[in-house]
Design a protein around this motif. Sequence first.
Motif, short mmCIF file in Angstrom:
data_model
loop_
_atom_site.label_atom_id
_atom_site.label_comp_id
_atom_site.label_asym_id
_atom_site.label_seq_id
_atom_site.Cartn_x
_atom_site.Cartn_y
_atom_site.Cartn_z
N ARG A 94 0.82 -1.21 0.00
CA ARG A 94 0.00 0.00 0.00
C ARG A 94 0.86 1.26 0.00
O ARG A 94 0.45 2.29 -0.52
N ASN A 97 1.93 1.87 -3.57
CA ASN A 97 0.79 2.09 -4.47
C ASN A 97 -0.34 2.78 -3.72
O ASN A 97 -1.47 2.30 -3.67
N HIS A 100 -3.79 3.49 -5.40
CA HIS A 100 -4.64 2.29 -5.50
C HIS A 100 -5.31 2.02 -4.15
O HIS A 100 -6.48 1.64 -4.09
N TRP A 101 -4.52 2.21 -3.09
CA TRP A 101 -5.06 1.97 -1.75
C TRP A 101 -6.16 2.97 -1.42
O TRP A 101 -7.21 2.59 -0.88
#
Length: 486
Positions: A94, A97, A100-101
């Motif tokens: 996480r 990214n 995305h999280w």
Amino acid sequence: MENPNTKIMNTKPHAILVAYPLQGHINPSVQLAIKLASKGFSLTFINTQSIHHHITSSNPVNDPNHFFFGPTNGSNLDIEYMTVSDGLPIDYDRSLNHEHWFGAMMHTYPAHVEVAVREIVKSRPSTCCVIADATSTWASKVANKFGLYYVSFWTEAALVLNIYSHVDLLRENGHIAPGTRKDEIDYIPGVTSLKTTDLMSYFQDEDMTSIVHQCIFEAIKDARQSDFILGNTVQELEPHATLVVQAQIPFYPIGPLFPHGLDKGSTAMSLWAKQDCTQWLDTKPHGSVLYVSFGSYAHISKEELEEIANGIKLSGVNFIWVIRPDMVSSDDPDPLPIEFRNEVQDRGIIVTWTNQIAVLSHPAVGGFLTHCGWNSTLESIWHEVPLLCFPLLSDQFTNRKLIVDDWKVGYNLCEETPVKKEEISHKIKLLICESSGTKFKERINKIKKLLESAITSDGSSEKNFDSFVNDLKIGTKKKLCFSLDS
């Protein structure tokens, strides 16, 4: 024959507390749960499976299903613990990214929470409210769906909430995107003046359309629809901002929420294994050590980190430096300059993580080079350690304003960017030297007394907490009576 409706109304009120899955939000959430349980509530504490996995992997835990609320935190706490998915695999990075999280937290995680709330409400008819971190985007909708009160938990300064509440005013005056004004901001109620560099980082961005910004603005909107807001601050610490917020929404300052006076780490809440620095600190003179930590989440560029390392080396002071494995990037677990560790090994130690309260409370520590996270700010004040400010993200820039301009208990690390090792070295020596340390500690002691006073039995935070509990119970009885009658 006993009326079953009467039995429900006489049952201990039950609350569902959903922690936001970041270290700096989990810690005060655990303290809030303990405090509520001590006031006669039963609770279900919801954590994410990912955070649970990281904490249990990093800490020796006898009972992983109750590790937050075991005997070390007091007996007879009526707190159940459960985990839900945030929508991503447990081992997904996480930190690397984070967009995305954020997307998963906004679009997938709420469904998992809703399923959990539905199950809890079915099994616990006395459930009266959902308490969720104010960074949540879903809480008002879920609470309304099940006929529960929504209690928003604000883990930052009241000043930050006040600024967020006036985002439209900032836009109208051109001080945030798409505006370009850089002059002082003097029109926000309760705030004498602000520089644009004092605004939260999300307001300083030129592009405010990212998924991160969407989450932040949706969460603030959702928090303002709550029935109550609990704030981890002290009203005497931020009197003007508190009054402005309270004029708009039911806001209860109940801080500081951290385990004052408890031992050096009985509760397993850390995402990384802690290294004990006490024995090393015991060998150092009083007030001679600089503690360096940039928190549990924000990242720093490799160039900035190298310049700070060279500034620390140049200063000649003793130091403890917390460097997370992902501080620069998960792909760069040791971003320090080559040979730095060898060159400073006689006067410094570098750790992945440590018990911050144990370090700050040690008499050898004379200053804290910090990212200005709100928990770190309150903890440093509590232990009377002056601050050297290097904000990186979010509310940290606004906290720096409070520390440096309003309370005058610290310095900016560097007045200009990019940071330079010469100024870093100068500021470190200035912070640690005897005269500056004494000057800061006189001021910081006065602010500490405000925190101490607030949590006494007659203090403002304790009274505010009791008022919240009373208001919630009265409201719950009215709501339940209406539901039973209808």
